[in-house]
Design an enzyme around this catalytic site. Sequence first.
Site, mmCIF file in Angstrom:
data_model
loop_
_atom_site.group_PDB
_atom_site.id
_atom_site.type_symbol
_atom_site.label_atom_id
_atom_site.label_comp_id
_atom_site.label_asym_id
_atom_site.label_seq_id
_atom_site.Cartn_x
_atom_site.Cartn_y
_atom_site.Cartn_z
ATOM 1 C CG HIS A 102 -0.318 0.235 2.378
ATOM 2 N ND1 HIS A 102 0.742 -1.157 2.635
ATOM 3 C CD2 HIS A 102 0.024 0.563 3.353
ATOM 4 C CE1 HIS A 102 1.014 -0.633 4.091
ATOM 5 N NE2 HIS A 102 1.271 0.615 4.740
ATOM 6 C CG ASP A 104 1.804 5.019 4.051
ATOM 7 O OD1 ASP A 104 1.218 3.595 5.317
ATOM 8 O OD2 ASP A 104 3.144 5.341 4.858
ATOM 9 C CG HIS A 250 4.902 1.437 3.052
ATOM 10 N ND1 HIS A 250 4.110 2.063 2.881
ATOM 11 C CD2 HIS A 250 4.241 0.760 3.758
ATOM 12 C CE1 HIS A 250 3.516 2.638 3.181
ATOM 13 N NE2 HIS A 250 3.618 1.944 4.767
HETATM 14 C C1 SIN Z 1 3.397 1.160 7.888
HETATM 15 O O1 SIN Z 1 4.006 2.873 7.946
HETATM 16 O O2 SIN Z 1 2.209 0.822 6.906
HETATM 17 C C2 SIN Z 1 3.662 0.246 8.786
HETATM 18 C C3 SIN Z 1 5.147 -0.670 7.835
HETATM 19 C C4 SIN Z 1 6.226 -1.592 8.945
HETATM 20 O O3 SIN Z 1 5.715 -1.695 10.243
HETATM 21 O O4 SIN Z 1 7.223 -1.011 8.861
#
Ligand code: SIN
Length: 277
Positions: A102, A104, A250
């Site tokens: 996704h 953010d 990410h």
């Molecule tokens: C996130 O911000 O989506 C979580 C990323 C993570 O915990 O590595």
Amino acid sequence: MGYQTIEVRKVTPVIGAEVHGVDLTKPLGNQQFQEMHDALMDNLVIFFRDQKLSVDQHADFGRKFGKLHIHPASRSPIEGHPEILLIKADETSKHVAGEVWHSDVSCDIEPPMGSILHLQVVPPDGGGDTMFANMYRAYETLSEPIKKMLAGMTAMHEGEHVYRGRYGVNDEGKVFPKAEQPVVRTHPVTGRQALYVNRGFTTRIVGLKRNESAAILEMLYQHIETPELSCRFKWQANSIAFWDNRCVQHHALWDYYPNKRYGHRVTICGEKPFYRA
Ligand code: SIN
């Protein structure tokens, strides 16, 4: 790119760099700020090690890059700091944040420009890496007919299915954000085109039949997940990852249950996404 005040070591040729020679507990000078911004634009996600930041120092670092974003669903664990997003998993967790690819809060009308995650506790036996993928490259490696088809298309991004019931707060009657976003997004700083649909928030391509939309989105998601588009960051206590949500997706790996992983994210406000041919 020549840097004078920081050292930038690429993690892969495609995405990611470690930044050395900076102490984020101290205010950044103008040149150091500029070079860090350049490193982010060049590498899409930048990593720091051994940064023992207080909550105030973390927020101050974020504010150098813009106004801080308040999450639409999660409540900050820290009194007086609504801008802090808790990232926590332990033996009681049923989910972790960011378990699917996704960008953010892409369901916000003006989704965040960037996110800065500081982990203080990492699992003792490893695991809990975060993967980051280059959405410029995802766009650029599509065939010309597909690029042509996607140009000017829009898609709905919704928070309802992601956030409802998720954060242990009473969200009865709460309306979660949704927004129509371009499928291909022009980065406001670099001018480059980036693919901007994601498995987490995107629900459909506007104007297509349900089966057409589902098939095209699945094709794009599988393309985004091509391993060569990504890097994988191994956290240590007091590491930081700072990514540009406009051109990066990410995915947080949850392979460490029942161990604990804990940190704070500050998220920097962004602008309404646009597509410029
Ligand atoms: C996130 O911000 O989506 C979580 C990323 C993570 O915990 O590595």
